[in-house]
Write a protein that holds these residues in place. Sequence first.
Motif, PDB file in Angstrom:
ATOM      1  N   ARG A 128    -127.434 -14.873  16.034  1.00  0.00           N
ATOM      2  CA  ARG A 128    -126.676 -13.645  15.798  1.00  0.00           C
ATOM      3  C   ARG A 128    -127.589 -12.559  15.235  1.00  0.00           C
ATOM      4  O   ARG A 128    -127.537 -11.394  15.656  1.00  0.00           O
ATOM      5  N   LEU A 129    -128.452 -12.956  14.309  1.00  0.00           N
ATOM      6  CA  LEU A 129    -129.405 -11.997  13.746  1.00  0.00           C
ATOM      7  C   LEU A 129    -130.376 -11.493  14.809  1.00  0.00           C
ATOM      8  O   LEU A 129    -130.739 -10.313  14.834  1.00  0.00           O
ATOM      9  N   TYR A 130    -130.782 -12.411  15.690  1.00  0.00           N
ATOM     10  CA  TYR A 130    -131.691 -12.008  16.768  1.00  0.00           C
ATOM     11  C   TYR A 130    -131.024 -10.957  17.650  1.00  0.00           C
ATOM     12  O   TYR A 130    -131.644  -9.958  18.030  1.00  0.00           O
ATOM     13  N   TYR A 190    -136.055 -15.474  12.592  1.00  0.00           N
ATOM     14  CA  TYR A 190    -134.629 -15.243  12.354  1.00  0.00           C
ATOM     15  C   TYR A 190    -133.997 -16.432  11.630  1.00  0.00           C
ATOM     16  O   TYR A 190    -133.029 -16.270  10.879  1.00  0.00           O
ATOM     17  N   ARG A 208    -126.406 -18.610  13.144  1.00  0.00           N
ATOM     18  CA  ARG A 208    -126.646 -17.394  12.367  1.00  0.00           C
ATOM     19  C   ARG A 208    -127.932 -16.693  12.845  1.00  0.00           C
ATOM     20  O   ARG A 208    -127.983 -15.463  12.954  1.00  0.00           O
ATOM     21  N   ALA A 209    -128.974 -17.496  13.108  1.00  0.00           N
ATOM     22  CA  ALA A 209    -130.248 -16.921  13.535  1.00  0.00           C
ATOM     23  C   ALA A 209    -130.113 -16.237  14.887  1.00  0.00           C
ATOM     24  O   ALA A 209    -130.675 -15.150  15.109  1.00  0.00           O
ATOM     25  N   ASP A 250    -128.687  -8.869  16.736  1.00  0.00           N
ATOM     26  CA  ASP A 250    -128.598  -7.617  15.984  1.00  0.00           C
ATOM     27  C   ASP A 250    -129.936  -6.883  15.973  1.00  0.00           C
ATOM     28  O   ASP A 250    -129.988  -5.659  16.149  1.00  0.00           O
ATOM     29  N   HIS A 251    -131.038  -7.617  15.762  1.00  0.00           N
ATOM     30  CA  HIS A 251    -132.356  -6.988  15.733  1.00  0.00           C
ATOM     31  C   HIS A 251    -132.744  -6.457  17.102  1.00  0.00           C
ATOM     32  O   HIS A 251    -133.386  -5.405  17.204  1.00  0.00           O
ATOM     33  N   GLU A 306    -130.068 -15.954   3.746  1.00  0.00           N
ATOM     34  CA  GLU A 306    -128.698 -15.476   3.538  1.00  0.00           C
ATOM     35  C   GLU A 306    -127.771 -16.584   3.055  1.00  0.00           C
ATOM     36  O   GLU A 306    -126.714 -16.308   2.487  1.00  0.00           O
ATOM     37  N   PRO A 348    -138.091  -8.398  12.985  1.00  0.00           N
ATOM     38  CA  PRO A 348    -137.948  -9.605  12.163  1.00  0.00           C
ATOM     39  C   PRO A 348    -139.163  -9.788  11.271  1.00  0.00           C
ATOM     40  O   PRO A 348    -140.214  -9.184  11.486  1.00  0.00           O
ATOM     41  N   LEU A 405    -134.611 -15.654   8.061  1.00  0.00           N
ATOM     42  CA  LEU A 405    -133.638 -14.686   7.550  1.00  0.00           C
ATOM     43  C   LEU A 405    -132.281 -15.345   7.307  1.00  0.00           C
ATOM     44  O   LEU A 405    -131.635 -15.108   6.283  1.00  0.00           O
ATOM     45  N   ALA A 406    -131.864 -16.168   8.269  1.00  0.00           N
ATOM     46  CA  ALA A 406    -130.566 -16.837   8.118  1.00  0.00           C
ATOM     47  C   ALA A 406    -130.583 -17.790   6.938  1.00  0.00           C
ATOM     48  O   ALA A 406    -129.592 -17.904   6.205  1.00  0.00           O
TER      49      ALA A 406
END
Length: 388
Positions: free
Chosen positions: A332-334, A303, A329-330, A336-337, A310, A344, A306-307
């Motif tokens: 938050r992405l975690y 993640y 950010r990571a 969401d996933h 972005e 991921p 990914l962050a």
Amino acid sequence: MSALNLVAIATLLGGALWTLPALIRRRLRDPMRLHLCLALLLMGAGNVLAQPPVLDFVDGFTFEGFSKVTYNVEILAGLSLMVGFLRERPLRRWKPPWPWEVGACLVCLAAMLTVTVFLPAHLRNHVLTSTFLADWRVRTFYNFGNFYLLFGYAASAYLAGRHARRGGSLRRLSFNIIAVGLAGLALTCIFRFLWVNLPTLRDTERLIDYADVFLFGQVAAIVVCVGLSLPFFVSVVQTVREMLDHCRQYRGLEELWCQLAEAYPELVLDHRGRRRHAFLGSSRAVYRRYVECRDGLTRLGPYLLLAAEEMSTPVSQEDLRASADLVVRALRLYGDHEAGEGSPPAEAVFVLAPRSRHSIDGHDYEEDLGTLVRLSRELGAMRTHASV
């Protein structure tokens, strides 16, 4: 019992207690520490027995003069052990004391005991006043005891001063303090000899009397014990400082650890023991939290990648603010996933990666720990700023 006398006794007995844990760990097989412990214990116990209330109480169960002889035996034997301790290199090697040193102590004690046997009962609890010192047997008792005390204190002061010329700064300071205190005790013996044998010194007007010299001797005894205990005091200060540092590090990692533990609860083990070790400032608790933070960042690696993709600009490993933003950010992405938006990527990226591959094994542990503490504090500052 005066306050100064009480402090002198407490420092002597406290010094004996200080040596006891090391002796127990070695199962009493360290002759030098054993001799130092016994020396301080005997001199402390002798000073306790010399107090008039204790002396009268013990004599009530034994006989007149028993306490007087006993506490002199304790003090002279303790001083003999102190001479033996200082004659060799402390805490390095030990040899038996020279026979003539032990012989001198035994001769003086035997003479004091013999004189006490021939003293009338009303003179056996004698003190250093003209009433008692008018009897030659009382003077003989004090002269024999004073001879060995003078020898013992002077020899110990010389040996401590010789040790002070070698070793590190703490060792030199410790032995210099011991030498000064022992020299002061030797001076009291010289005055006591003059006081016992010169009636004019006792009977004329004077600026200094024996009570003043006795107090001076108590101060000198405290100085000796401070010198002996100085390494202990320094080690205590160092231990406390390390505990405080560990507490600060443990608390410093808290923000990062809490956010990662919320995402990955399986990171955290042994909740009950953790609180106790953290309260005591344990390095183990800090290391455990550090490992959990590193483990959490490793799990968060995909993640983080990914962050990082972005973000418009690459994240520098030296930029704590950008790294903290990347972690937020990571996470938050975690979230969401985890909510079902897909899986991921398989690749990962490290935030503030250790500069050495041996970091977690301890090679660069302190440096990496400090970096994570600063990252955690940056995360805390961001959360506080966001909530305002």
